[in-house]
Design a protein around this motif. Structure first.
Motif, short mmCIF file in Angstrom:
data_model
loop_
_atom_site.label_atom_id
_atom_site.label_comp_id
_atom_site.label_asym_id
_atom_site.label_seq_id
_atom_site.Cartn_x
_atom_site.Cartn_y
_atom_site.Cartn_z
N SER A 88 32.73 26.15 -22.22
CA SER A 88 35.39 26.27 -22.56
C SER A 88 34.76 25.87 -24.21
O SER A 88 35.62 25.39 -24.24
CB SER A 88 35.15 25.14 -21.91
OG SER A 88 34.70 23.80 -22.09
N SER A 148 46.39 32.57 -33.34
CA SER A 148 46.13 33.74 -32.31
C SER A 148 46.97 35.35 -32.35
O SER A 148 48.06 34.11 -31.38
CB SER A 148 45.36 33.60 -30.99
OG SER A 148 44.73 34.70 -30.85
N VAL A 204 49.43 35.31 -29.67
CA VAL A 204 49.46 34.26 -28.23
C VAL A 204 50.42 33.40 -28.92
O VAL A 204 51.16 32.25 -27.99
CB VAL A 204 47.87 34.22 -28.20
CG1 VAL A 204 48.80 32.94 -27.10
CG2 VAL A 204 46.93 35.20 -28.05
N GLU A 254 50.08 28.73 -31.69
CA GLU A 254 49.60 28.40 -32.75
C GLU A 254 48.84 27.55 -31.11
O GLU A 254 49.03 26.49 -30.86
CB GLU A 254 49.76 28.16 -34.00
CG GLU A 254 50.23 28.56 -34.89
CD GLU A 254 51.04 28.12 -35.64
OE1 GLU A 254 50.71 28.60 -37.12
OE2 GLU A 254 51.96 27.39 -35.91
N ARG A 309 37.96 24.11 -27.93
CA ARG A 309 38.25 23.73 -26.67
C ARG A 309 38.91 24.29 -25.76
O ARG A 309 40.44 24.44 -25.87
CB ARG A 309 38.28 22.16 -26.14
CG ARG A 309 37.37 21.63 -24.23
CD ARG A 309 37.32 20.72 -24.53
NE ARG A 309 37.64 20.99 -22.83
CZ ARG A 309 37.95 19.71 -21.72
NH1 ARG A 309 37.94 18.44 -22.91
NH2 ARG A 309 37.72 19.19 -20.43
N VAL A 314 41.33 25.20 -23.39
CA VAL A 314 42.44 24.40 -22.47
C VAL A 314 43.43 25.00 -22.19
O VAL A 314 44.61 24.32 -21.48
CB VAL A 314 42.40 22.77 -23.25
CG1 VAL A 314 41.25 22.50 -23.03
CG2 VAL A 314 43.73 22.95 -23.93
N GLY A 354 33.99 10.58 -27.78
CA GLY A 354 33.56 11.24 -26.80
C GLY A 354 34.56 12.53 -26.73
O GLY A 354 35.22 13.03 -27.01
N GLY A 355 33.58 13.31 -25.92
CA GLY A 355 33.71 15.24 -25.81
C GLY A 355 34.22 15.54 -27.06
O GLY A 355 33.44 15.68 -27.41
N GLY A 377 30.00 10.10 -26.32
CA GLY A 377 29.80 9.96 -25.11
C GLY A 377 30.28 11.33 -24.58
O GLY A 377 30.98 12.27 -24.79
N ALA A 378 29.42 12.20 -22.92
CA ALA A 378 30.26 13.41 -23.37
C ALA A 378 29.76 12.84 -21.04
O ALA A 378 29.26 12.56 -21.06
CB ALA A 378 28.91 14.51 -23.65
N ARG A 379 30.18 14.37 -20.93
CA ARG A 379 29.86 14.30 -19.31
C ARG A 379 29.21 14.45 -18.64
O ARG A 379 28.76 13.72 -18.06
CB ARG A 379 31.14 15.05 -18.88
CG ARG A 379 31.64 15.46 -16.98
CD ARG A 379 31.84 16.67 -17.43
NE ARG A 379 32.33 16.93 -15.85
CZ ARG A 379 33.21 17.66 -15.29
NH1 ARG A 379 32.52 18.99 -15.66
NH2 ARG A 379 34.22 17.89 -13.99
N VAL A 428 26.00 9.71 -21.62
CA VAL A 428 26.52 10.39 -20.24
C VAL A 428 26.82 9.97 -18.87
O VAL A 428 26.39 8.60 -18.73
CB VAL A 428 25.71 11.87 -20.20
CG1 VAL A 428 25.14 12.15 -21.29
CG2 VAL A 428 24.30 11.35 -19.13
N ASP A 429 28.40 10.38 -18.79
CA ASP A 429 28.94 10.44 -17.40
C ASP A 429 27.53 10.91 -16.43
O ASP A 429 27.86 9.70 -15.17
CB ASP A 429 30.39 10.99 -16.84
CG ASP A 429 31.59 10.17 -17.44
OD1 ASP A 429 30.56 8.98 -18.04
OD2 ASP A 429 32.43 10.36 -17.40
N ARG A 430 27.74 11.99 -16.48
CA ARG A 430 27.19 12.25 -15.05
C ARG A 430 25.42 13.18 -15.57
O ARG A 430 24.79 14.08 -15.89
CB ARG A 430 27.76 12.81 -14.79
CG ARG A 430 28.59 12.98 -13.92
CD ARG A 430 29.74 14.03 -13.83
NE ARG A 430 31.21 13.22 -12.89
CZ ARG A 430 31.75 13.82 -12.09
NH1 ARG A 430 31.66 14.91 -11.47
NH2 ARG A 430 33.01 13.53 -11.72
N PRO A 439 39.66 11.31 -25.32
CA PRO A 439 40.54 10.64 -24.52
C PRO A 439 41.22 9.18 -24.77
O PRO A 439 40.46 8.11 -25.39
CB PRO A 439 39.61 10.65 -22.70
CG PRO A 439 39.13 11.44 -23.25
CD PRO A 439 38.17 10.62 -24.44
#
Lengths: 400, 304, 156
Positions: B17, B78, B81, B83, B102, B104, B145-146, B174-176, B202-204, B237
């Protein structure tokens, strides 16, 4: 040219409109529309709310017949001048697809010479407040922020306005301009300032006219006005004193920004949240609230995309939206944001209070929440500010 | 203020993403096409601090915008769409802009779909970025993070370009999951070069992940720090930034030495729409980077 | 140069560094150095937990053995970390598997030696147990934060 106040017969108001029209001014002023006094383009004195007063109470606004011929015998109009400067919806610019590229076109920035006739001290102060938001005036105090950008759309509307002010004679029960230092007298904040005298006596009905700028003096000079007598001046003083004496409300502003800063967790916010509908009426009625949504409104079929600015309110849930949710979800948080912004953080941002004491938020709140009462309650509250010193000692007692 | 039209020259997929797009400014155009400046529009200027001020982005402007500093953001547009505020994931380039986006929401989805040759409107640069100068001569801990690593990447580039200006430097990322580690190949390079300490967690974990498992705050006690000479820059976050700040304050780092990059709804980017207010701050202008000393009392109040 | 003593080694480990000297001295009497080569099992779920480890260098992976997936790693422990608290609580059996991800040098502290001492000196026992509880808190905080899935896609 003498700076001595002049006097104008009430029936010469038409001549004033004539002079303004000759100079190419579009006149905006108070007029009755749908049972309320609003600000619209007007061309003659008969469009003024002659003989109308208003009864404003928390959650209540009614026009009342005064029984005299006063043109300006009312308090803060239901409508605001704001909508003629910072418009409810403005196209900032437009863009058009052109092959692979994009071509920009300006939004609607119609420039007109405009005169604001019959504007009060509170509303003049409100425009000065919005000037700081949109015209790049530096904040007097605060965080040493960088220079603000000027907004050309507001600037185009704002430029060159002739202010013909009225010293307010009839404050409402909801008014507290004296507390905020914005009225009832307008002093030298308008090009011409008028005081309406003896509206109940048709043959005495007149205006004291004080020209304080070259533009104002030039207009006054063309009207062949007599010099005011001592009696005229005394009557005007009596009008002002009467207005001050009949001011319906008051707010203690002493150290208020700091007091509110410390009151972020005051239980009073829960109390007001039980009453507040978070409808946003106060923000729409407020002459200084400037929050807006800025978004693209495309017509893809036509290949046109408009960048639109529309009034928004900090009471809207999506005002603080971040992907995933909003920051200020509770009504308590949203009311706190509005009121502390108005009375406290506005000073940090713009070096001035965001409240001018016009009382509109009190009148147009459907449940009659009274900002002066909320201030009084928070001042009286025994709530202890967040413990000082924890920042030095590190986190203590956070739940595990 | 209107956007300046940049052209996408590369679009690199970082993960499912997230895209990194490189934008080139409009080519120099002839005299007479510089576009009529809107009356009252702010001039492009450089403040005494050297931080770029929001400039008047005019169509047809001969050049791109003033250079963006680490931690500052641009409003990327864009057409049709809208900003979104996106910080620079690389800075110090000659005219080009690099942004990592990203997906979102509506605008970011559109930005992530851009291909080379597409046009992206840019307004900026906006806000106050990282105060890297306070870290010169000091130790520095950078915690991302992320997607929060993106605005910190120019900080790392700045450090590596003048490594001897800084003491010990640690980058904690850090990342998921390993697949969601941003700039992974670059992280590997930095790790191999050993010019700075790089820690990823990483978390996972996937089965092929042999690195650390946990959250960034787990890595902090494993770093040797000299709290009196440590500057910290954190982006991720808000919860993560809070725990990182509290953890390091417990170890003696001063709240004013911790810089966090905050996120709020931003629409006008020039302190006029009101959406990004955090107490007296317009985060679009006074932020997004604030010191923890400033941010903490504000973030402590729920829903402020 | 004299060799470093066990109380000194404990003093260099962040878990023990603020302990009173006497407690460290007593714990040192219950300790020995241990090396796990890469890939070696440190403990196995369900087996008696008679000691715990203070990691000096290297990394340990803690996880659960899942049929068909092997060891599913849940967290990694590093230099300065403590591994194991099953020795404190009945039934004194390991709840998880742990293996050395690389060569691990650790101090092993033996429960049979420590527990009687803690019972006879409740102040020392309290000191050690609050430190163990702090480690547990760190791990629970970490697990909770990971449950938040802060870096994940929002579900809205």
């Amino acid at each position: 040219m003498s700076n001595r106040p002049l006097v104008m017969a009430a029936h010469d108001l038409g001549a004033l409109f004539g002079v303004l029209a000759d100079d190419g001014y579009e006149v905006l002023g108070p007029t009755v529309h749908d049972g309320a006094i609003v600000i619209e383009a007007i061309t003659q004195p008969s469009q003024l709310p002659r003989g109308w007063g208003d009864a404003q109470e928390p959650g209540s606004y009614r026009l009342v017949e005064r029984g005299d011929g006063a043109y300006f015998g009312f308090a803060a109009p239901a409508g605001t001048w704001k909508r003629h400067l910072f418009e409810p919806r403005a196209v900032l610019w437009r863009s058009r697809r052109d092959g692979d590229g994009v071509v920009f076109e300006p939004g609607e920035h119609v420039r007109r010479r405009r005169a604001f006739l019959g504007i009060r001290g509170c509303d003049l102060a409100a425009i000065a407040v919005q000037d700081r938001v949109f015209c790049g005036s530096p904040a007097k105090s605060g965080s040493g922020s960088p220079r603000r950008s000027a907004d050309p759309v507001y600037g185009a509307k704002r430029e060159g306005i002739l202010f013909i002010g009225i010293n307010c004679s009839d404050p409402a029960s909801t008014c507290f301009c004296t507390s905020m230092g914005t009225g009832p007298a307008i002093g030298e904040r308008a090009d011409l300032s008028l005081t309406e005298l003896d509206p109940a006596l048709p043959d005495q009905h007149r205006f004291l006219v004080h020209a304080t700028t070259d533009r104002g003096r030039a207009i006054a000079a063309r009207m062949n006005l007599a010099v005011a007598t001592d009696r005229d001046l005394a009557s005007a003083t009596a009008v002002r004193d009467g207005a001050i004496a009949s001011m319906g409300r008051s707010m203690d502003t002493e150290d208020l920004p700091a007091r509110l800063r410390e009151a972020a967790e005051d239980p009073r916010w829960d109390d007001v949240a039980r009453r507040c509908l978070s409808c946003g009426n106060c923000t729409m009625a407020c002459p200084t609230c400037f929050c807006a949504d800025v978004s693209d409104q495309p017509d893809v079929a036509a290949g046109v995309d408009e960048r639109v600015r529309e009034w928004a309110s900090c009471f809207q849930l999506d005002h603080s939206y971040l992907h995933g949710g909003s920051v200020r979800v509770s009504t308590k948080a949203r009311y706190r944001q509005w009121m502390t912004h108005k009375l406290s953080t506005w000073w940090d941002q713009f070096g001035v209070s965001g409240c001018v004491g016009c009382g509109r938020c009190i009148t147009f709140c459907p449940v009659g929440i009274d900002i002066t009462e909320e201030v009084r309650a928070i001042r009286a509250s025994k709530s202890v500010p967040l413990e000082e010193g924890t920042a030095e000692t590190g986190e203590k007692g956070h739940s595990r | 203020m209107r956007p300046v039209l940049y052209t996408v020259t590369s679009a690199k997929r970082e993960m499912a993403s997230t895209m990194t797009i490189t934008l080139e400014p409009p080519r120099q155009v002839g005299i007479g096409q510089t576009g009529a400046a809107e009356p009252g529009a702010a001039q492009v200027g450089i403040a005494q601090t050297g931080v770029a001020q929001p400039g008047a982005a005019e169509p047809g402007a001969a050049q791109g915008l003033v250079p963006i500093a680490p931690g500052q953001f641009n409003m990327l547009w864009s057409w049709g769409v809208g900003e979104a505020p996106i910080s620079a994931s690389q800075s110090g380039l000659d005219g080009a802009l690099v942004h990592t986006v990203r997906d979102v929401g509506g605008v970011t989805k559109a930005l992530c779909a851009k291909q080379p040759g597409d046009v992206v409107g840019v307004r900026g640069p906006f806000g106050r970025g990282w105060d890297i100068d306070t870290a010169r001569g000091q130790d520095l801990i950078v915690v991302g993070g992320g997607i929060g690593l993106a605005p910190l990447r120019p900080v790392v580039h700045t450090i590596l370009a003048s490594r001897s200006d800084f003491g010990r430097v640690a980058l904690v990322v850090g990342a998921r999951s390993a697949a969601e580690l941003l700039f992974r190949s670059e992280l590997d390079c930095w790790w191999r070069d050993r010019a700075i300490t790089v820690r990823t967690i990483v978390d996972r974990p996937s089965r092929d992940w042999h690195g650390s498992i946990g959250i960034v705050t787990n890595e902090l006690p494993r770093l040797e720090i000299d709290p009196g000479r440590t500057v910290v820059m954190v982006c991720g976050p808000e919860v993560m930034m809070r725990f990182v700040a509290l953890n390091l304050i417990e170890r003696g780092v001063a709240p004013e030495a911790i810089q966090v990059s905050l996120e709020r709804n931003m629409q006008c980017a020039v302190g006029q729409c009101g959406h990004c207010q955090l107490a007296g701050y317009f985060l679009c202008r006074d932020g997004p980077v604030l010191t923890w000393e400033v941010a903490r009392p504000l973030l402590e109040v729920r829903e402020l | 140069m004299r060799p470093i003593t066990m109380p000194e080694e404990l003093a260099h480990h962040r878990f023990f560094e603020k302990f009173p000297d006497e407690l460290r001295r007593r714990l040192a009497e219950c300790s020995n150095n241990v090396i796990f080569e890469k890939g070696v099992t440190v403990c196995t779920e369900g087996t008696p937990a008679r000691s715990f480890f203070a990691i000096r260098t290297g990394r340990v992976s803690v996880g659960v053995h899942v049929p068909s997936r092997g060891l599913v790693s849940l967290e990694t422990l590093h230099r300065g970390d403590i591994m194991g608290w099953s020795w404190v609580l009945p039934p004194y059996r390991w709840h998880f598997d742990a293996i050395a991800l690389e060569q691990v040098r650790a101090i092993e502290l033996h429960a049979d030696c420590i527990l009687p001492y803690l019972e006879e000196d409740p102040a020392a026992g309290f000191r050690l147990m609050t430190s163990v509880a702090t480690i547990m808190e760190e791990r629970i905080d970490s697990a909770r934060m990971r449950l938040l899935d802060l870096f994940g896609e929002s579900d809205d």
